[in-house]
Enzyme design. Sequence first.
Site, PDB file in Angstrom:
ATOM      1  N   GLY A   1     -77.146 -23.170 -75.840  1.00  0.00           N
ATOM      2  CA  GLY A   1     -77.813 -23.279 -77.130  1.00  0.00           C
ATOM      3  C   GLY A   1     -77.016 -22.650 -78.266  1.00  0.00           C
TER       4      GLY A   1
ATOM      5  CB  THR B   1     -61.566 -27.326 -68.218  1.00  0.00           C
ATOM      6  OG1 THR B   1     -60.177 -27.317 -68.568  1.00  0.00           O
ATOM      7  CG2 THR B   1     -61.745 -27.975 -66.852  1.00  0.00           C
TER       8      THR B   1
ATOM      9  CB  CYS C   1     -82.332  -2.326 -78.719  1.00  0.00           C
ATOM     10  SG  CYS C   1     -81.774  -0.639 -78.535  1.00  0.00           S
TER      11      CYS C   1
ATOM     12  CB  SER D   1     -80.057 -23.870 -73.635  1.00  0.00           C
ATOM     13  OG  SER D   1     -79.407 -22.940 -72.816  1.00  0.00           O
ATOM     14  CB  ALA D   2     -78.992 -25.789 -68.375  1.00  0.00           C
ATOM     15  CG  HIS D   3     -80.195 -20.020 -69.799  1.00  0.00           C
ATOM     16  ND1 HIS D   3     -80.850 -18.844 -70.006  1.00  0.00           N
ATOM     17  CD2 HIS D   3     -79.601 -20.318 -70.978  1.00  0.00           C
ATOM     18  CE1 HIS D   3     -80.652 -18.440 -71.253  1.00  0.00           C
ATOM     19  NE2 HIS D   3     -79.897 -19.329 -71.869  1.00  0.00           N
TER      20      HIS D   3
ATOM     21  CG  ASN E   1     -86.403 -17.426 -80.078  1.00  0.00           C
ATOM     22  OD1 ASN E   1     -86.409 -18.001 -81.161  1.00  0.00           O
ATOM     23  ND2 ASN E   1     -85.857 -16.247 -79.916  1.00  0.00           N
TER      24      ASN E   1
ATOM     25  CD  GLN F   1     -87.250 -20.297 -75.832  1.00  0.00           C
ATOM     26  OE1 GLN F   1     -88.071 -20.478 -74.935  1.00  0.00           O
ATOM     27  NE2 GLN F   1     -86.326 -19.356 -75.755  1.00  0.00           N
TER      28      GLN F   1
HETATM   29  N1  PLP Z   1     -81.963 -21.009 -79.651  1.00  0.00           N
HETATM   30  C1  PLP Z   1     -83.126 -20.518 -79.178  1.00  0.00           C
HETATM   31  C2  PLP Z   1     -84.409 -20.896 -79.843  1.00  0.00           C
HETATM   32  C3  PLP Z   1     -83.121 -19.660 -78.073  1.00  0.00           C
HETATM   33  O1  PLP Z   1     -84.273 -19.167 -77.625  1.00  0.00           O
HETATM   34  C4  PLP Z   1     -81.879 -19.319 -77.479  1.00  0.00           C
HETATM   35  C5  PLP Z   1     -81.821 -18.366 -76.351  1.00  0.00           C
HETATM   36  O2  PLP Z   1     -82.618 -17.484 -76.213  1.00  0.00           O
HETATM   37  C6  PLP Z   1     -80.707 -19.877 -78.003  1.00  0.00           C
HETATM   38  C7  PLP Z   1     -80.789 -20.713 -79.094  1.00  0.00           C
HETATM   39  C8  PLP Z   1     -79.393 -19.585 -77.376  1.00  0.00           C
HETATM   40  O3  PLP Z   1     -79.232 -20.347 -76.204  1.00  0.00           O
HETATM   41  P1  PLP Z   1     -78.167 -19.940 -75.083  1.00  0.00           P
HETATM   42  O4  PLP Z   1     -78.703 -18.748 -74.383  1.00  0.00           O
HETATM   43  O5  PLP Z   1     -78.096 -21.149 -74.194  1.00  0.00           O
HETATM   44  O6  PLP Z   1     -76.876 -19.693 -75.776  1.00  0.00           O
END
Ligand code: PLP
Length: 394
Positions: free
Chosen positions: A72, A238, A326, A200-202, A152, A180
């Site tokens: 992301g 790559t 923090c 984003s995948a995770h 988020n 999200q």
């Molecule tokens: N955008 C939003 C709304 C997110 O919540 C996050 C990750 O917390 C990101 C971007 C960043 O994504 P990544 O962790 O895949 O870099």
Amino acid sequence: MERQIYFDHAATTPLCKEALDKMLPYFTDVFGNPNSQHAFGRESVKAVDEARDIIAKIINAKPNEVYFTSGGTEGDNWALRGVAHAYKDKGNHIIISPIEHAAMLSTAKALAKEGFKISYMKVDNEGVVDLDHLRSIAKEGTIFIGCMMANNEVGTIEPIKEIAKIAKDCGAVSFTDAVQAAGVLKIDVKELGVDLMSMSAHKIYGPKGVGALYIRNGVKVQSILTGGHQERMKRGGTTNVAGIVGFAEAFKIADRDLEKNFNYVSGLRDRFIDRVLAEVPFVKLNGPRENRLPANADFSFEFIEGESILFSLDLAGIAVSSGSACSSGSLEPSHVLLALGLPEALAHGSIRFSFGKHNTIEEVDYAVEKIKEAVQKLREMSPLFKAEGEIKYV
Ligand code: PLP
């Protein structure tokens, strides 16, 4: 190990077994570089093409509109910086929401130093974008309008279709950060009318360090990673074959189970929110009650620092997240909560709970009991609570 409960799925999720199984061969047997001109390379190309097709289909894009990224953050950076640089002859005005992820906010700050003018759309006290205000500041010379699909921190779901329409009417490129939202809410990029969208995948039980940027055909986006000819000459580096394969598999499963997961997770969230509001005094739910991500519950606990609750819950084996960042020893209040109009004290006392498909009602109930204990204990030690609480409330 003592009991551990994970309520921080907005930060990241565990990799699902199906994605892991799909990925494993691409670390060892099928290891070719997709850029290589031989059979090893071709096998990897096939896997990446299949993954691109899967993702394109889920979001109703064409496969050649999906560009793989490292996640992301890269997608956000690429969209904003790439559009700013590609359209700088047309104008220098950029509009984003004040509650974007740091990947957007810090990129916007960097672009301001280059001479771009950044405006922020107004949001109401639940974090919803004020469309009339946006219409009033979108004008000729506005080249980019970007807003996240869902926040988020407080989970607010934004009116992206309307925002994209305002962008179109003033000739700006529209962007949404769907990190999200993708895999959680049904997304059709054509129906939404957005030009660019990051994923984003995770966040959806896929691997970390991989994602994608949807770029509608015809929209110009300058490269930020220059190098080899990967991703149709737009993004050097790559190709992360295993990660991309895992992302597509996780996204496929998330899409297949979307409704089931939505109902289950929002059920946990609703029970949690109802119980906390009923059983913990001096607590405020941040973000809307209805129009929010199914997994998200964000509260400000009056008279206590968010971090203190986070540490108490961590000791009780419950993993949550505090809204404040923090950084370098100083505790900043959440920029999202400040934009929603919360006073600094409340913006300091916030905690985000984000549920996942493996959580149970029993875990939710256990957490509520632990929160009640932690909050009571911390308030007993809080001079603020004694000073204000006695007069105002006790
Ligand atoms: N955008 C939003 C709304 C997110 O919540 C996050 C990750 O917390 C990101 C971007 C960043 O994504 P990544 O962790 O895949 O870099």
